[in-house]
Design an enzyme around this catalytic site. Structure first.
Site, PDB file in Angstrom:
ATOM      1  CB  THR A   1       6.035  -5.068  -8.366  1.00 18.62           C
ATOM      2  OG1 THR A   1       5.658  -5.846  -7.222  1.00 18.62           O
ATOM      3  CG2 THR A   1       4.767  -4.505  -8.969  1.00 18.62           C
TER       4      THR A   1
ATOM      5  CE1 TYR B   1       4.703  -0.383  -6.027  1.00 18.04           C
ATOM      6  CE2 TYR B   1       4.330  -2.710  -5.586  1.00 18.04           C
ATOM      7  CZ  TYR B   1       5.174  -1.682  -5.946  1.00 18.04           C
ATOM      8  OH  TYR B   1       6.489  -1.951  -6.224  1.00 18.04           O
TER       9      TYR B   1
HETATM   10  N1  UFG Z   1       5.237  -9.847   7.531  1.00 20.82           N
HETATM   11  C1  UFG Z   1       4.940 -10.157   8.840  1.00 20.82           C
HETATM   12  N2  UFG Z   1       5.077  -9.166   9.778  1.00 20.82           N
HETATM   13  C2  UFG Z   1       5.509  -7.916   9.474  1.00 20.82           C
HETATM   14  C3  UFG Z   1       5.829  -7.610   8.121  1.00 20.82           C
HETATM   15  C4  UFG Z   1       5.673  -8.615   7.170  1.00 20.82           C
HETATM   16  O1  UFG Z   1       4.547 -11.277   9.160  1.00 20.82           O
HETATM   17  O2  UFG Z   1       5.593  -7.070  10.366  1.00 20.82           O
HETATM   18  C5  UFG Z   1       5.084 -10.905   6.510  1.00 20.82           C
HETATM   19  C6  UFG Z   1       4.094 -10.521   5.444  1.00 20.82           C
HETATM   20  O3  UFG Z   1       2.785 -10.837   5.845  1.00 20.82           O
HETATM   21  C7  UFG Z   1       4.597 -11.332   4.249  1.00 20.82           C
HETATM   22  C8  UFG Z   1       6.112 -11.386   4.462  1.00 20.82           C
HETATM   23  O4  UFG Z   1       6.306 -11.058   5.839  1.00 20.82           O
HETATM   24  O5  UFG Z   1       4.102 -12.623   4.306  1.00 20.82           O
HETATM   25  C9  UFG Z   1       6.865 -10.356   3.634  1.00 20.82           C
HETATM   26  O6  UFG Z   1       6.258  -9.095   3.821  1.00 20.82           O
HETATM   27  P1  UFG Z   1       6.884  -7.734   3.289  1.00 20.82           P
HETATM   28  O7  UFG Z   1       5.993  -6.629   3.747  1.00 20.82           O
HETATM   29  O8  UFG Z   1       8.326  -7.678   3.638  1.00 20.82           O
HETATM   30  O9  UFG Z   1       6.822  -7.891   1.714  1.00 20.82           O
HETATM   31  P2  UFG Z   1       5.557  -8.206   0.796  1.00 20.82           P
HETATM   32  O10 UFG Z   1       5.749  -9.613   0.325  1.00 20.82           O
HETATM   33  O11 UFG Z   1       4.277  -7.859   1.399  1.00 20.82           O
HETATM   34  O12 UFG Z   1       5.789  -7.108  -0.327  1.00 20.82           O
HETATM   35  C10 UFG Z   1       6.585  -7.364  -1.420  1.00 20.82           C
HETATM   36  C11 UFG Z   1       7.156  -6.063  -1.962  1.00 20.82           C
HETATM   37  C12 UFG Z   1       6.068  -5.200  -2.543  1.00 20.82           C
HETATM   38  C13 UFG Z   1       5.262  -6.015  -3.507  1.00 20.82           C
HETATM   39  C14 UFG Z   1       4.696  -7.208  -2.823  1.00 20.82           C
HETATM   40  C15 UFG Z   1       3.875  -8.062  -3.743  1.00 20.82           C
HETATM   41  O13 UFG Z   1       7.806  -5.340  -0.935  1.00 20.82           O
HETATM   42  O14 UFG Z   1       6.653  -4.115  -3.199  1.00 20.82           O
HETATM   43  O15 UFG Z   1       5.778  -8.000  -2.359  1.00 20.82           O
HETATM   44  O16 UFG Z   1       2.838  -8.632  -3.022  1.00 20.82           O
HETATM   45  F1  UFG Z   1       4.241  -5.281  -3.998  1.00 20.82           F
END
Ligand code: UFG
Length: 334
Positions: free
Chosen positions: A119, A143
């Protein structure tokens, strides 16, 4: 010719099930090993399901002996960043001890290739974007730490005994099978795109945009969304490279193109023709401002057409078609 089997741990999950479909299309028989704690039985469609936990070393060895796979892909893991901060022990047990069990069973069975789901969370808050593979590894949560530990274990075992492996560092997996046979579904969902589409249909509540004060042009956080079908294809290619004699490698799987949360919402509105019910709120703890891959190494190793499905419109269109499918309607219990 004997059937070429590939053991796919976590093959009932989101990325694992798409990899199983890609393996079948490439002429392999995916044998899914999954305890269905997060994964879904309806997503196992291209080969047998062997029920079992990666924490059960005896069962793993038994399944490995019974099927004699040419390769192993290890998707089975806990993957929620926030949960890993609250319950680190559970994450280290599942993701490190579990992976070590799979690695040792694969080594004992003499498999020729091991493909590991890593990741971008291993990089933490990057100093430079786009992020290259040699960037500092400073995970911000258990994680990311658990995945980095497994990369270290793999390198050490390879150095000691020879264990051809690929660590594939995913950026944001998104989208769904273009045939809408499988797609993203979790009881507990935290990812942006499924939540946005579920908010549009009313299956889940309106979303909150986490943070509008980031240094991006529209103030929202930037991510590199890669289509799950492209991730799946990259796994098959990585496996075939290793089977063909390429030495072990670790590569980013992203597109090199970042999109802000606001741009994702805009694309969802364009694709669906409907407004995204949402509000804005503070930043989510532990979120980086921008995570975008330097994708050059993956392109060089895995082929120039690594990302044919990964433009944001296709990602949102396939996710939307999946959410409109009969399967999704049947399984959704929101
Ligand atoms: N977001 C929102 N509202 C929500 C959900 C997400 O604004 O309800 C934003 C988050 O803050 C982020 C973006 O949308 O800026 C993407 O969020 P996700 O939760 O879809 O994905 P992440 O980037 O947090 O997570 C991904 C992978 C993880 C990994 C991570 C690394 O899913 O497995 O990147 O930081 F660990």
């Amino acid at each position: 010719m004997a059937e070429r089997k590939v053991l796919v741990t976590g093959g009932a999950g989101y990325v694992g099930s798409h990899a199983a479909k890609a393996l079948a299309a490439a002429g392999y028989l995916p044998v899914v090993y999954d305890d269905l704690s997060v994964g879904n039985e309806w997503a196992v469609r291209w080969g047998p399901l062997e029920r079992g936990s990666i924490l059960d070393a005896d069962r793993l060895r038994q399944v490995m002996e019974a099927h004699a796979p040419v390769a192993v892909m290890n998707f089975a893991a806990l993957t929620l960043v926030g949960e890993s901060v609250r319950e680190p022990g559970r994450y280290y047990r599942a993701n490190v001890m579990g992976a070590l069990n799979v690695i040792e069973a694969a080594r004992a069975a003499g498999v020729g290739a091991f493909v590991f789901s890593s990741t971008c969370a291993i990089y933490g808050q990057p100093e430079v974007v786009p992020i290259s593979e040699s960037a500092p590894k400073a995970p911000l949560n258990a994680y990311g730490s658990s995945k980095l530990m497994v990369e270290t274990i793999l390198s050490d075992i390879d150095a000691a005994h020879g264990f051809p492996h690929a660590a594939l560092r995913y950026f944001n997996a998104a989208g769904a099978d273009p045939d809408a046979e499988i797609g993203e579904f979790r009881e507990v969902e935290t990812h942006l795109i499924p939540l946005v589409l579920d908010a549009i249909t009313g299956r889940r509540k309106p979303i909150t945009v986490f943070g509008t004060d980031y240094p991006s042009p529209d103030g929202t956080a930037v991510r590199d969304y890669i289509h799950v079908g492209d991730l799946a294809a990259a796994h098959v290619t990585a496996m075939e490279r290793l089977l063909g004699g390429t030495p072990s490698f670790a590569v980013n799987l992203g597109t090199g193109q970042g999109y802000s949360v606001r741009e994702v919402l805009d694309m969802a509105e364009q694709v669906t023709g409907r407004a995204v019910p949402h509000s804005t709120g503070p930043r989510r703890a532990g979120d980086a401002e921008a995570l975008v891959a330097d994708a050059a190494a993956a392109r060089a190793l895995l082929g120039g057409n690594l990302t044919p499905r990964s433009d944001l419109r296709t990602i949102v269109e396939t996710a939307w078609a999946w959410q409109g499918s009969e399967t999704y309607g049947r399984i959704f219990r929101g």
